[in-house]
Design a protein around this motif. Structure first.
Motif, PDB file in Angstrom:
ATOM      1  N   LYS A 105       0.747  -1.247  -0.083  1.00 23.89           N
ATOM      2  CA  LYS A 105      -0.139   0.015  -0.031  1.00 23.89           C
ATOM      3  C   LYS A 105       1.118   1.328  -0.098  1.00 23.89           C
ATOM      4  O   LYS A 105       2.003   1.341   0.747  1.00 23.89           O
ATOM      5  CB  LYS A 105      -1.046  -0.107   1.268  1.00 23.89           C
ATOM      6  N   PRO A 106       0.577   2.238  -0.953  1.00 28.31           N
ATOM      7  CA  PRO A 106      -0.592   2.632  -1.212  1.00 28.31           C
ATOM      8  C   PRO A 106      -1.084   1.968  -2.635  1.00 28.31           C
ATOM      9  O   PRO A 106      -1.974   2.127  -3.227  1.00 28.31           O
ATOM     10  CB  PRO A 106      -0.409   4.061  -1.526  1.00 28.31           C
ATOM     11  N   GLY A 107      -0.246   0.944  -3.066  1.00 32.42           N
ATOM     12  CA  GLY A 107      -0.634   0.196  -4.291  1.00 32.42           C
ATOM     13  C   GLY A 107      -1.899  -0.831  -4.013  1.00 32.42           C
ATOM     14  O   GLY A 107      -1.933  -1.115  -2.720  1.00 32.42           O
ATOM     15  N   PRO A 108      -2.697  -1.023  -4.946  1.00 29.03           N
ATOM     16  CA  PRO A 108      -3.790  -1.932  -4.673  1.00 29.03           C
ATOM     17  C   PRO A 108      -3.790  -3.138  -4.917  1.00 29.03           C
ATOM     18  O   PRO A 108      -4.625  -4.055  -4.916  1.00 29.03           O
ATOM     19  CB  PRO A 108      -4.739  -1.408  -5.661  1.00 29.03           C
ATOM     20  N   GLY A 109      -2.392  -3.927  -5.047  1.00 29.48           N
ATOM     21  CA  GLY A 109      -2.220  -5.063  -5.444  1.00 29.48           C
ATOM     22  C   GLY A 109      -2.916  -6.037  -4.503  1.00 29.48           C
ATOM     23  O   GLY A 109      -3.470  -7.115  -4.890  1.00 29.48           O
ATOM     24  N   MET A 110      -2.789  -6.088  -3.152  1.00 29.00           N
ATOM     25  CA  MET A 110      -3.297  -6.973  -2.157  1.00 29.00           C
ATOM     26  C   MET A 110      -4.982  -7.154  -2.380  1.00 29.00           C
ATOM     27  O   MET A 110      -5.360  -8.196  -2.415  1.00 29.00           O
ATOM     28  CB  MET A 110      -3.075  -6.644  -0.904  1.00 29.00           C
ATOM     29  N   LEU A 111      -5.360  -6.044  -2.711  1.00 29.34           N
ATOM     30  CA  LEU A 111      -6.853  -5.861  -2.855  1.00 29.34           C
ATOM     31  C   LEU A 111      -7.350  -6.566  -4.034  1.00 29.34           C
ATOM     32  O   LEU A 111      -8.453  -7.431  -4.040  1.00 29.34           O
ATOM     33  CB  LEU A 111      -7.393  -4.644  -2.646  1.00 29.34           C
ATOM     34  N   GLU A 136      -5.672   5.487  -0.045  1.00 25.37           N
ATOM     35  CA  GLU A 136      -5.088   5.652  -1.428  1.00 25.37           C
ATOM     36  C   GLU A 136      -5.342   4.162  -2.228  1.00 25.37           C
ATOM     37  O   GLU A 136      -5.848   3.992  -3.301  1.00 25.37           O
ATOM     38  CB  GLU A 136      -3.874   6.071  -1.677  1.00 25.37           C
ATOM     39  N   ALA A 137      -4.806   3.241  -1.111  1.00 27.88           N
ATOM     40  CA  ALA A 137      -4.802   1.669  -1.902  1.00 27.88           C
ATOM     41  C   ALA A 137      -6.420   1.399  -2.014  1.00 27.88           C
ATOM     42  O   ALA A 137      -6.804   0.781  -3.127  1.00 27.88           O
ATOM     43  CB  ALA A 137      -4.193   0.750  -1.057  1.00 27.88           C
ATOM     44  N   GLY A 138      -7.441   1.625  -1.154  1.00 32.16           N
ATOM     45  CA  GLY A 138      -8.730   1.546  -1.084  1.00 32.16           C
ATOM     46  C   GLY A 138      -9.182   2.315  -2.568  1.00 32.16           C
ATOM     47  O   GLY A 138     -10.125   1.766  -3.246  1.00 32.16           O
ATOM     48  N   LYS A 139      -8.989   3.513  -2.836  1.00 34.71           N
ATOM     49  CA  LYS A 139      -9.560   4.355  -3.778  1.00 34.71           C
ATOM     50  C   LYS A 139      -9.026   3.642  -5.136  1.00 34.71           C
ATOM     51  O   LYS A 139      -9.678   3.712  -6.127  1.00 34.71           O
ATOM     52  CB  LYS A 139      -8.968   5.865  -3.692  1.00 34.71           C
ATOM     53  N   LYS A 140      -7.954   3.337  -5.283  1.00 31.87           N
ATOM     54  CA  LYS A 140      -7.076   2.771  -6.524  1.00 31.87           C
ATOM     55  C   LYS A 140      -7.895   1.424  -6.826  1.00 31.87           C
ATOM     56  O   LYS A 140      -8.103   1.179  -8.187  1.00 31.87           O
ATOM     57  CB  LYS A 140      -5.666   2.621  -6.404  1.00 31.87           C
ATOM     58  N   ALA A 141      -8.368   0.676  -5.821  1.00 33.89           N
ATOM     59  CA  ALA A 141      -9.017  -0.549  -5.991  1.00 33.89           C
ATOM     60  C   ALA A 141     -10.433  -0.232  -6.417  1.00 33.89           C
ATOM     61  O   ALA A 141     -11.214  -1.233  -6.690  1.00 33.89           O
ATOM     62  CB  ALA A 141      -8.887  -1.374  -4.738  1.00 33.89           C
ATOM     63  N   GLY A 142     -11.056   0.913  -6.299  1.00 35.09           N
ATOM     64  CA  GLY A 142     -12.319   1.258  -6.480  1.00 35.09           C
ATOM     65  C   GLY A 142     -13.234   1.105  -5.121  1.00 35.09           C
ATOM     66  O   GLY A 142     -14.445   1.264  -5.474  1.00 35.09           O
ATOM     67  N   CYS A 143     -12.696   0.880  -4.021  1.00 35.55           N
ATOM     68  CA  CYS A 143     -13.691   0.734  -2.873  1.00 35.55           C
ATOM     69  C   CYS A 143     -13.898   2.116  -2.397  1.00 35.55           C
ATOM     70  O   CYS A 143     -13.391   3.188  -2.654  1.00 35.55           O
ATOM     71  CB  CYS A 143     -12.681   0.101  -1.926  1.00 35.55           C
ATOM     72  N   LYS A 144     -15.042   2.189  -1.416  1.00 32.68           N
ATOM     73  CA  LYS A 144     -15.388   3.176  -0.603  1.00 32.68           C
ATOM     74  C   LYS A 144     -14.387   3.050   0.551  1.00 32.68           C
ATOM     75  O   LYS A 144     -13.826   2.010   0.992  1.00 32.68           O
ATOM     76  CB  LYS A 144     -16.702   3.014   0.213  1.00 32.68           C
ATOM     77  N   THR A 145     -13.933   4.164   1.270  1.00 35.73           N
ATOM     78  CA  THR A 145     -12.819   4.424   2.338  1.00 35.73           C
ATOM     79  C   THR A 145     -13.335   4.881   3.424  1.00 35.73           C
ATOM     80  O   THR A 145     -14.170   5.850   3.751  1.00 35.73           O
ATOM     81  CB  THR A 145     -11.659   5.127   1.654  1.00 35.73           C
ATOM     82  N   VAL A 146     -12.663   4.458   4.588  1.00 39.50           N
ATOM     83  CA  VAL A 146     -12.809   4.850   5.807  1.00 39.50           C
ATOM     84  C   VAL A 146     -11.565   5.276   6.678  1.00 39.50           C
ATOM     85  O   VAL A 146     -10.796   4.148   6.517  1.00 39.50           O
ATOM     86  CB  VAL A 146     -13.700   3.980   6.647  1.00 39.50           C
ATOM     87  N   PHE A 147     -11.535   6.315   7.040  1.00 44.83           N
ATOM     88  CA  PHE A 147      -9.995   6.620   8.032  1.00 44.83           C
ATOM     89  C   PHE A 147     -10.370   6.493   9.221  1.00 44.83           C
ATOM     90  O   PHE A 147     -11.154   7.080   9.923  1.00 44.83           O
ATOM     91  CB  PHE A 147      -9.524   7.942   7.501  1.00 44.83           C
ATOM     92  N   ILE A 148      -9.607   5.607   9.894  1.00 43.62           N
ATOM     93  CA  ILE A 148      -9.771   5.518  11.349  1.00 43.62           C
ATOM     94  C   ILE A 148      -8.630   6.468  11.960  1.00 43.62           C
ATOM     95  O   ILE A 148      -7.387   6.038  11.886  1.00 43.62           O
ATOM     96  CB  ILE A 148      -9.438   3.977  11.720  1.00 43.62           C
ATOM     97  N   GLY A 149      -9.196   7.302  13.120  1.00 43.35           N
ATOM     98  CA  GLY A 149      -8.028   8.247  13.650  1.00 43.35           C
ATOM     99  C   GLY A 149      -8.640   9.544  13.531  1.00 43.35           C
ATOM    100  O   GLY A 149      -9.826   9.853  13.076  1.00 43.35           O
ATOM    101  N   ASP A 150      -7.880  10.618  13.701  1.00 42.48           N
ATOM    102  CA  ASP A 150      -8.066  11.874  13.556  1.00 42.48           C
ATOM    103  C   ASP A 150      -7.805  12.427  11.994  1.00 42.48           C
ATOM    104  O   ASP A 150      -6.647  11.830  11.743  1.00 42.48           O
ATOM    105  CB  ASP A 150      -7.179  12.875  14.573  1.00 42.48           C
TER     106      ASP A 150
END
Length: 177
Positions: A105-111, A136-150
């Motif tokens: 990550k941020p490459g989407p290969g694992m996804l 970034e990895a999620g977006k490159k894979a086409g997923c919706k994304t959720v940031f955990i933290g501030d």
């Protein structure tokens, strides 16, 4: 095709760079964050498979043996099972941080790999992580994304913890049913 939840490991499921542990190099250093295992169980109960996608450059750098990483992941699976949840698969990139591979990550290969092998609809799935590289990895894979933290983050949603993000993630997954 099925929808799924993809989770980063360190900082989303377990402590890292905390008072108790800097990096997780053995099972004794794996401390789940409050509510993380329960969150996975809630995703499972709602009918979603959960996958973990994690960069583990310590293997490529020689700080962590791959067999120890496998033990850590088996222990993580056990801790999650104890709370009624299940992780379908844990994918990791063991390459050095600057190796230039597509799996890190941020490459989407694992996804992409997990989606192909498990018949997952990435456009209907969610990737949650605590670093912008996860988003970034999620977006490159086409997923919706959720940031955990501030925040700030370019993610679709921001939540302080995985447990607090359960309902927002389920809401994202239920869109376009």
């Amino acid at each position: 095709m099925e929808k799924a939840v993809f989770l980063d490991r360190d900082g989303v499921l377990n402590e890292m760079l905390s008072n108790r542990v800097k990096f997780v190099n053995n099972t004794g250093q794996l401390y789940l964050l409050e509510g993380a295992a329960e969150a996975i169980a809630e995703f499972n109960k709602a009918g979603y498979e959960v996958f973990v996608v994690t960069n583990q450059g310590g293997v490529g750098l020689g700080y962590l043996k791959e067999k120890n990483l496998v033990r850590i992941h088996e222990h993580l699976q056990s801790l999650v099972r104890d709370k009624g949840g299940s992780i379908t698969e844990i994918a990791y990139c063991a390459h050095r941080p600057n190796a230039g591979c597509e799996c890190r990550k941020p490459g989407p290969g694992m996804l992409f790999d997990l989606a192909a092998r498990h018949n997952i609809d990435l456009s209907g799935s969610v990737m949650a992580g605590d670093h912008e590289r996860d988003i970034e990895a999620g977006k490159k894979a086409g997923c919706k994304t959720v940031f955990i933290g501030d925040g700030p983050s370019s993610a679709d949603l921001i939540a302080p913890s995985l447990h607090s993000a359960v309902q927002p993630i389920l809401d994202l997954l239920s869109e376009n049913k």
